[in-house]
Design an enzyme around this catalytic site. Structure first.
Site, short mmCIF file in Angstrom:
data_model
loop_
_atom_site.label_atom_id
_atom_site.label_comp_id
_atom_site.label_asym_id
_atom_site.label_seq_id
_atom_site.Cartn_x
_atom_site.Cartn_y
_atom_site.Cartn_z
N ASN A 7 38.71 43.42 -77.92
CA ASN A 7 38.69 43.44 -76.46
C ASN A 7 37.75 44.56 -76.03
O ASN A 7 38.13 45.72 -75.92
CB ASN A 7 40.11 43.68 -75.93
CG ASN A 7 40.21 43.61 -74.43
OD1 ASN A 7 39.21 43.63 -73.72
ND2 ASN A 7 41.43 43.53 -73.92
N ARG A 87 37.49 38.83 -76.61
CA ARG A 87 37.63 38.65 -75.17
C ARG A 87 36.24 38.72 -74.53
O ARG A 87 35.48 39.65 -74.77
CB ARG A 87 38.51 39.74 -74.57
CG ARG A 87 38.62 39.65 -73.05
CD ARG A 87 38.91 41.00 -72.45
NE ARG A 87 38.92 40.95 -70.99
CZ ARG A 87 38.78 42.03 -70.22
NH1 ARG A 87 38.63 43.22 -70.75
NH2 ARG A 87 38.80 41.92 -68.91
N HIS A 176 40.41 38.65 -65.70
CA HIS A 176 41.66 39.09 -66.33
C HIS A 176 42.53 37.90 -66.76
O HIS A 176 43.75 37.97 -66.77
CB HIS A 176 42.47 40.00 -65.39
CG HIS A 176 41.81 41.30 -65.05
ND1 HIS A 176 41.61 41.70 -63.75
CD2 HIS A 176 41.27 42.27 -65.83
CE1 HIS A 176 40.99 42.87 -63.74
NE2 HIS A 176 40.76 43.24 -65.00
N ARG A 237 34.95 50.41 -58.63
CA ARG A 237 34.44 49.23 -57.94
C ARG A 237 35.02 49.15 -56.54
O ARG A 237 36.19 49.42 -56.31
CB ARG A 237 34.79 47.97 -58.73
CG ARG A 237 33.89 47.73 -59.92
CD ARG A 237 34.37 46.58 -60.78
NE ARG A 237 35.14 47.07 -61.92
CZ ARG A 237 35.78 46.28 -62.78
NH1 ARG A 237 35.76 44.98 -62.63
NH2 ARG A 237 36.45 46.80 -63.80
N GLU A 381 47.11 41.43 -74.05
CA GLU A 381 45.87 40.66 -74.10
C GLU A 381 45.44 40.37 -75.54
O GLU A 381 44.94 39.28 -75.84
CB GLU A 381 44.76 41.42 -73.36
CG GLU A 381 44.96 41.47 -71.86
CD GLU A 381 43.85 42.22 -71.16
OE1 GLU A 381 42.93 41.57 -70.65
OE2 GLU A 381 43.91 43.46 -71.13
#
Length: 394
Positions: A7, A87, A176, A237, A381
């Site tokens: 990831n 990922r 996500h 962000r 994840e």
């Protein structure tokens, strides 16, 4: 199967060796602050920590160290990696599910890099290095955008000329996806919700953040758009801003489109509002010291989060069943959770402050039982990456 889940973030690389027969992780770790002199890595091998010696600063150097270390450690136990799952943040509408990586997939990921400039390029570095070191292993791309391909057209279309959509794929994609997929399925299981009709909002809150409306286990709307810049206020962000901002800053400040985008991506969000840090822990510390910038930043963050979560309720035909917090902030920041639930009290959420203080009961629930469920569920994840990789490679 023994599967390595990778990831890659903009400045980090999480990795986990997953035994999919038991869904356990005999080895896992992270390399952080990639690209800086402060780069460091840690491997946990059956609970024992090992500091990794890193010879370079970039993602390619990081993955070479990870793979060499894991190969050595697994060899000691007579095991070996059978497949690698990666990922990948942006797959646009090209990839609807997990995909075996070949040259054409690599080319597509590269082509989509302008839509995820912080994520797709380092992921490509990791993929190429892993293929070079393990050319015979199946390698699988798990796209963040794939989970959101179930969104109806009314949710993913922008009100722009049809030629933009048809020729340039201008639409909402969402991100996500591995986290939202895992956490929503886990919420259905833990709280015995109807798999076909449950209405769940998942709030994945970390340095990057998004919220998703999940109806019957499928994404029906989400806060991020064509890129991971849209939606909630994040660490660096901006989240949603007026689309005319680029033109305005070009005319007023002489900035190029690229400079505005770079600022909105890397120098905005909580970092810009607080003038302190992009880390919520640092911002809360300043808040508690009476710093007005930090206090204002947290007000903006909390308000925008509540506003976006409420907007997602329009995707449900009936009441919300559960609101799930996940991600580094969602799982660990009790004050962020409390602020949101207090904003949503009028629709039935009744926070249990004692449960919220400790991160929930045995199922993660942090609300009282006479209203909708709010809960904390740790995202997995890497497990989701491993399971999707296994499903494709069997």
């Amino acid at each position: 199967m023994i599967i390595l889940a990778l990831n890659a973030g903009s400045s980090s690389l999480k990795f986990a060796v997953c035994c999919t027969d038991s869904n356990t992780f005999p080895m896992e770790g992270i390399i952080e602050k990639i690209g800086t002199p402060d780069i460091f890595g840690v491997l946990k091998n059956n609970g024992e920590k090992l500091l990794l010696t890193l010879g370079g600063k970039d993602h390619q150097a990081a993955i070479q160290v990870v793979l060499a270390t894991l190969f050595h450690e697994l060899k000691q136990s007579g095991q070996s990696i059978e497949a690698i799952g990666h990922r990948v943040v942006h797959g646009a509408d090209i990839f609807h599910s997990a995909t075996l990586i070949d040259d054409s997939v690599i080319a597509s990921i590269a082509q989509l890099s302008p839509l995820a400039p912080l994520h797709n390029p380092p992921t490509l570095e990791v993929i190429k290095a892993a293929i070079a070191l393990y050319p015979s292993l199946p390698q699988v791309a798990i796209f963040d955008t794939a989970f959101h391909q179930s969104m109806p057209e009314k949710a993913f279309r922008y009100a722009v000329p049809d030629a933009w959509f048809e020729n340039h794929k201008v639409r909402k994609y969402g991100f996500h996806g591995t986290s939202h997929s895992y956490v929503s399925a886990e919420a259905i299981r833990r709280f015995n919700l109807c798999p076909d009709t449950s209405n769940i909002v998942v709030a994945h809150l970390g340095n990057g953040a998004s919220a998703t409306a999940v109806r019957g286990g499928k994404s029906v709307d989400t806060t991020m758009g064509i890129s991971p810049l849209d939606g909630l206020v994040m660490g660096t962000r901006s989240g949603t801003v007026d689309p005319s901002l680029h033109c305005y800053m070009k005319n007023e400040a002489g900035l190029s489109v690229e400079e505005v985008t770079d600022t909105l991506t890397k120098k905005s969000g909580m970092l810009a509002l607080s003038e302190t840090s992009s880390d919520m822990r640092d911002i809360w510390a300043k808040h508690d010291q009476g710093d007005s910038k930090a206090q204002m930043a947290l007000e903006v963050y909390s308000y925008r989060l509540a506003k976006e979560v409420l907007a997602l309720l329009a995707a449900f035909p009936s009441k919300i069943d559960a609101l799930i917090f996940t991600g580094g902030i969602g799982e660990n920041d009790k004050r962020v959770r409390a602020r949101l639930l207090e904003s949503l009290a009028w629709i039935g959420f009744e926070i249990d402050h004692e449960l919220n203080q400790v991160g929930g009961d045995t199922k993660g629930q942090i609300t009282k039982s006479n209203g909708p469920i709010a809960a904390v569920i740790e995202t997995q994840e890497e497990l989701e990456i491993a399971l999707q990789t296994k499903a494709l490679c069997q």
